[in-house]
Design an enzyme around this catalytic site. Sequence first.
Site, PDB file in Angstrom:
ATOM      1  N   GLY A   1       2.890   2.230  10.790  1.00 10.51           N
ATOM      2  CA  GLY A   1       3.877   3.160  10.601  1.00 10.51           C
ATOM      3  C   GLY A   1       4.661   3.365  11.984  1.00 10.51           C
ATOM      4  O   GLY A   1       5.564   4.493  12.270  1.00 10.51           O
TER       5      GLY A   1
ATOM      6  N   GLU B   1      -6.885   4.546   7.822  1.00  8.75           N
ATOM      7  CA  GLU B   1      -6.425   5.998   7.676  1.00  8.75           C
ATOM      8  C   GLU B   1      -7.883   6.608   7.011  1.00  8.75           C
ATOM      9  O   GLU B   1      -7.952   7.845   7.250  1.00  8.75           O
ATOM     10  CB  GLU B   1      -5.272   6.281   6.883  1.00  8.75           C
ATOM     11  CG  GLU B   1      -4.093   5.872   7.643  1.00  8.75           C
ATOM     12  CD  GLU B   1      -2.828   5.278   6.787  1.00  8.75           C
ATOM     13  OE1 GLU B   1      -2.678   5.294   5.686  1.00  8.75           O
ATOM     14  OE2 GLU B   1      -1.886   4.928   7.753  1.00  8.75           O
TER      15      GLU B   1
ATOM     16  N   LYS C   1       0.317   4.217  -0.326  1.00  9.65           N
ATOM     17  CA  LYS C   1      -0.326   5.324   0.611  1.00  9.65           C
ATOM     18  C   LYS C   1      -0.113   6.676  -0.470  1.00  9.65           C
ATOM     19  O   LYS C   1      -0.437   6.617  -1.623  1.00  9.65           O
ATOM     20  CB  LYS C   1       0.070   5.620   1.822  1.00  9.65           C
ATOM     21  CG  LYS C   1      -0.434   4.230   2.580  1.00  9.65           C
ATOM     22  CD  LYS C   1       0.061   4.423   4.240  1.00  9.65           C
ATOM     23  CE  LYS C   1      -0.309   3.154   4.724  1.00  9.65           C
ATOM     24  NZ  LYS C   1       0.133   3.065   6.309  1.00  9.65           N
TER      25      LYS C   1
ATOM     26  N   ASN D   1       0.968  -1.315  -0.082  1.00  7.44           N
ATOM     27  CA  ASN D   1       0.020  -0.077   0.023  1.00  7.44           C
ATOM     28  C   ASN D   1       0.840   1.334  -0.100  1.00  7.44           C
ATOM     29  O   ASN D   1       1.495   1.532   0.882  1.00  7.44           O
ATOM     30  CB  ASN D   1      -0.752   0.045   1.325  1.00  7.44           C
ATOM     31  CG  ASN D   1      -1.787   1.168   1.342  1.00  7.44           C
ATOM     32  OD1 ASN D   1      -1.694   2.134   0.398  1.00  7.44           O
ATOM     33  ND2 ASN D   1      -2.308   1.271   2.629  1.00  7.44           N
TER      34      ASN D   1
ATOM     35  N   SER E   1       3.573  -2.287  10.235  1.00  6.39           N
ATOM     36  CA  SER E   1       4.912  -2.320  10.544  1.00  6.39           C
ATOM     37  C   SER E   1       5.814  -3.685  10.032  1.00  6.39           C
ATOM     38  O   SER E   1       6.439  -4.222  10.673  1.00  6.39           O
ATOM     39  CB  SER E   1       5.267  -2.030  11.926  1.00  6.39           C
ATOM     40  OG  SER E   1       5.203  -0.641  12.016  1.00  6.39           O
TER      41      SER E   1
ATOM     42  N   GLU F   1      -5.166  -4.951  10.603  1.00  5.16           N
ATOM     43  CA  GLU F   1      -4.011  -3.661  10.681  1.00  5.16           C
ATOM     44  C   GLU F   1      -4.375  -3.213  12.048  1.00  5.16           C
ATOM     45  O   GLU F   1      -5.420  -2.015  11.876  1.00  5.16           O
ATOM     46  CB  GLU F   1      -4.283  -2.810   9.616  1.00  5.16           C
ATOM     47  CG  GLU F   1      -3.839  -3.266   8.332  1.00  5.16           C
ATOM     48  CD  GLU F   1      -3.183  -2.586   7.162  1.00  5.16           C
ATOM     49  OE1 GLU F   1      -2.195  -2.814   6.864  1.00  5.16           O
ATOM     50  OE2 GLU F   1      -3.786  -1.580   7.011  1.00  5.16           O
TER      51      GLU F   1
ATOM     52  N   HIS G   1      -9.368   1.117   4.840  1.00  2.00           N
ATOM     53  CA  HIS G   1      -8.156   1.347   5.755  1.00  2.00           C
ATOM     54  C   HIS G   1      -8.359   2.088   6.833  1.00  2.00           C
ATOM     55  O   HIS G   1      -8.935   3.297   6.705  1.00  2.00           O
ATOM     56  CB  HIS G   1      -7.153   2.085   4.612  1.00  2.00           C
ATOM     57  CG  HIS G   1      -6.012   1.954   5.168  1.00  2.00           C
ATOM     58  ND1 HIS G   1      -5.336   2.893   6.224  1.00  2.00           N
ATOM     59  CD2 HIS G   1      -4.818   1.052   5.057  1.00  2.00           C
ATOM     60  CE1 HIS G   1      -3.957   2.490   6.620  1.00  2.00           C
ATOM     61  NE2 HIS G   1      -3.761   1.469   5.956  1.00  2.00           N
TER      62      HIS G   1
HETATM   63  P1  13P Z   1       3.375   0.392   7.800  1.00  3.64           P
HETATM   64  O1  13P Z   1       3.770  -0.948   6.949  1.00  3.64           O
HETATM   65  O2  13P Z   1       3.971   1.485   6.967  1.00  3.64           O
HETATM   66  O3  13P Z   1       2.982   0.258   9.002  1.00  3.64           O
HETATM   67  O4  13P Z   1       1.553   0.448   7.165  1.00  3.64           O
HETATM   68  C1  13P Z   1       0.830  -0.492   7.060  1.00  3.64           C
HETATM   69  C2  13P Z   1      -0.465  -0.169   6.528  1.00  3.64           C
HETATM   70  O5  13P Z   1      -1.217   0.858   6.793  1.00  3.64           O
HETATM   71  C3  13P Z   1      -0.608  -0.952   5.079  1.00  3.64           C
HETATM   72  O6  13P Z   1      -2.182  -0.742   4.615  1.00  3.64           O
END
Ligand code: 13P
Length: 250
Positions: free
Chosen positions: A168, A94, A11, A9, A207, A162, A92
């Site tokens: 992150g 976010e 982002k 992803n 992560s 997640e 997601h």
């Molecule tokens: P990270 O791997 O940067 O922690 O992000 C995970 C994520 O949100 C994947 O959709």
Amino acid sequence: MRRKLVAGNWKMHGLKADLSEVTAIATAAGANPSVDAALCVPFTLIAAAAVAAGDMPVGAQDVHQAAKGAHTGCISAAMLVEAGAGLTIVGHSERRADQYETDAQVKAKAEAAHAAGLGVILCIGETLDERDAGQAEAVVTAQVAGSLPEGADAAWLSLAYEPVWAIGTGRTPTEVDVAAMHGAIRAKLTALIGDEAAKVRILYGGSVNGANAASLLACADVDGALVGGASLTAEKFVPIIEAAASLSQA
Ligand code: 13P
């Protein structure tokens, strides 16, 4: 036996200058045919990334639930298909947090994506406050029940667990916690869709990197990974694909 799926992803990262990474990742994916790999890139990069990726599927990170209409700034599933997407992420954390997406909207987005022929990775996960309050499984299984699309089927749907506090941050749940949550998600799925639940892939995200991928991917009921930061370059992402492949050959 569920084939493992390792999806990136990106982002809000990725310009045409990064297409060489897409190609390098796709090349590595092709060299590891025992696992599935995919990259979900920004809308603006889908068409070019689909060319750069060859046989590896390229996806989006969101889709609107309506087929068309007055929705300024939004993208329909048919538009994604036309651009060359083979799948999309929905729900997601976010987007649930920043765009206030509800379970009902996530469900509708997944159904719209499927109707247009896209695969779907549907995300769920608890916040740190929810985990500290002992509510993690209740929150996540409620998200599964609330956002699972009609006709959910392993042929086109995967879930991604997640934990918000692991995204992150460099923090991950223990392997025991991951296996427990994935087991709880699978049990909820079984209650909702019966035997089909055994075929649905449940990815872990938060992560994941080249150093921890093998142990996370080896947990019970973990059928792949959804990877953010470590999917941006072939150098970081390919070891995760290879970790999944080595488990799949074992
Ligand atoms: P990270 O791997 O940067 O922690 O992000 C995970 C994520 O949100 C994947 O959709």
